[in-house]
Design a protein around this motif. Structure first.
Motif, PDB file in Angstrom:
ATOM      1  N   VAL A 278      -1.519   1.905  -3.492  1.00 13.23           N
ATOM      2  CA  VAL A 278      -0.558   2.734  -2.763  1.00 13.23           C
ATOM      3  C   VAL A 278       0.376   1.806  -1.996  1.00 13.23           C
ATOM      4  N   PHE A 329      -5.057   1.077  -0.187  1.00 15.69           N
ATOM      5  CA  PHE A 329      -4.050   1.702   0.675  1.00 15.69           C
ATOM      6  C   PHE A 329      -3.503   0.654   1.634  1.00 15.69           C
ATOM      7  N   LEU A 345      -8.286   6.936   7.657  1.00 15.97           N
ATOM      8  CA  LEU A 345      -8.417   5.963   6.560  1.00 15.97           C
ATOM      9  C   LEU A 345      -9.593   5.011   6.784  1.00 15.97           C
TER      10      LEU A 345
END
Length: 362
Positions: A278, A329, A345
């Motif tokens: 990402v 991420f 997260l």
């Protein structure tokens, strides 16, 4: 007149949902944060059904959702009267915060009234309450005329649902569940939780869309961080979403520092070959020639904090269902507006991976 007919359908569905709650059943409904799995907050056996459906530990408290009165022509809503069946010791500070932010994505923790069920509080002497800002949630609560407990409508510890389809994915084979469809959730991460139960200081227990500086700007009330010279951490009430592993995909999830994608890929050599990376929309494309053996796919996400939050769980769910060996991420930037997604997260990373259920139970 399609609009009128859809409004009538919604109204009929809400009436059916109210009856389901009164009969001790469960109803999944949209809020501005995530979809909740709701039960009558005065019905212990209905609340136990939520814990069973989610696989949620019985000592993990749930949040009571209340309606905002329909009449906005009063100068100020009498929150003290509305909260009196649930809360004791409602301070002036609490009322200031409530008047500034309810309805909205803010949960407040108070000393509980003695009538509040232990099933809600995890056996503690505190209760967490919020008034959600979603028209369907509000109509449901107003028609129900009572409190509804509603943790997120997903398996305990897993990624929270932000659409009705997510809820169906979680429960369709096992629960005879009524689901009110209110489209995609706007905020996308769970509410901010502030502890007001000490009667002395407001303390942040879970970051979310409403930040301490926003509360200070609107009310002049300072919100302290847990552990910021207040009291020992273990004296704070347990609240939803506070376990180390939570919001977790089954695919291993890791965060990478700015510009360190290649390092992150080398750091996890055991993760086979298919990696979803990402990246911020503000950054240029990755250069991954150094890893010819890895099948890497980029997914662009917004570098606006509110937009990123709104789509975070949708992104995690989609990637989790695509069969990657690893999801990378970017670490969210510093700044209070990013604290909510950073919190989610980090917990998701800790709980992620095929054995995530064992993390969650610890």
């Amino acid at each position: 007149m399609p609009n009128n007919s859809s409004a009538l359908q919604t109204s009929a569905a809400i009436n059916e949902a109210v009856q389901t709650l009164r009969d001790g059943g469960l109803v999944a409904f949209p809020t501005e944060t995530v979809y909740g799995l709701g039960a009558d907050a005065r019905n212990a056996s209905a609340i136990q059904k939520i814990f069973k459906a989610k696989g949620r530990p019985s000592n993990h408290p749930v949040i009571v959702h209340l309606a905002v009165p329909d009449k906005y022509d009063v100068a100020q809503i009498d929150w003290a009267a509305l909260l009196s069946p649930w809360v004791r010791d409602l301070s002036e500070e609490a009322l200031q915060i409530i008047n500034a932010f309810w309805p909205g994505p803010l949960t407040l923790v108070f000393k509980r009234d003695k009538s509040v069920l232990n099933e809600i509080t995890g056996g503690q002497d505190t209760v967490a309450i919020r008034a959600p800002n979603h028209p369907i949630a509000q109509e449901l609560l107003r028609k129900f005329k009572g409190g509804v407990v509603a943790p997120s409508a997903n398996r305990f510890g897993k990624v929270s649902p932000t659409s009705a389809a997510d809820v169906r994915d979680e429960f369709e084979n096992e629960l005879d569940l009524m689901i009110l469809d209110g489209g995609d959730c706007e905020v996308g991460i769970e509410s901010t939780i502030i502890d007001l139960s000490s009667g002395e200081r407001a303390v942040l227990l879970r970051p979310g869309a409403i930040t301490p500086s926003e509360i200070f700007a609107k009310t002049g009330i300072k919100v302290y961080q847990a552990g910021e010279d207040v009291k020992a951490d273990n004296d704070f009430p347990r609240v939803s979403g506070s376990l180390k592993a939570h919001y977790a995909p089954t695919t291993p999830l890791r965060l990478y520092a700015p510009g360190r994608v290649l390092d992150a890929l080398s750091e996890y050599p055991d993760t086979k070959s298919r990696v979803a990376v990402v990246v911020w929309d503000s950054e240029s494309s990755l250069v991954l020639e150094d890893h010819p053996s890895i099948d890497v796919q980029e997914m662009i996400v917004s570098s606006d904090s509110a937009d990123f939050a709104a789509k975070l769980y949708r992104t995690l769910r989609d990637l989790d269902q695509q069969g990657w060996d690893l999801i990378l991420f970017p670490e969210p930037p510093n700044g209070e507006e990013w604290d909510g997604v950073r919190d989610r997260l980090q917990r998701a990373c800790f709980g992620s991976g095929p054995s995530s259920s064992s993390h969650v139970n610890n």
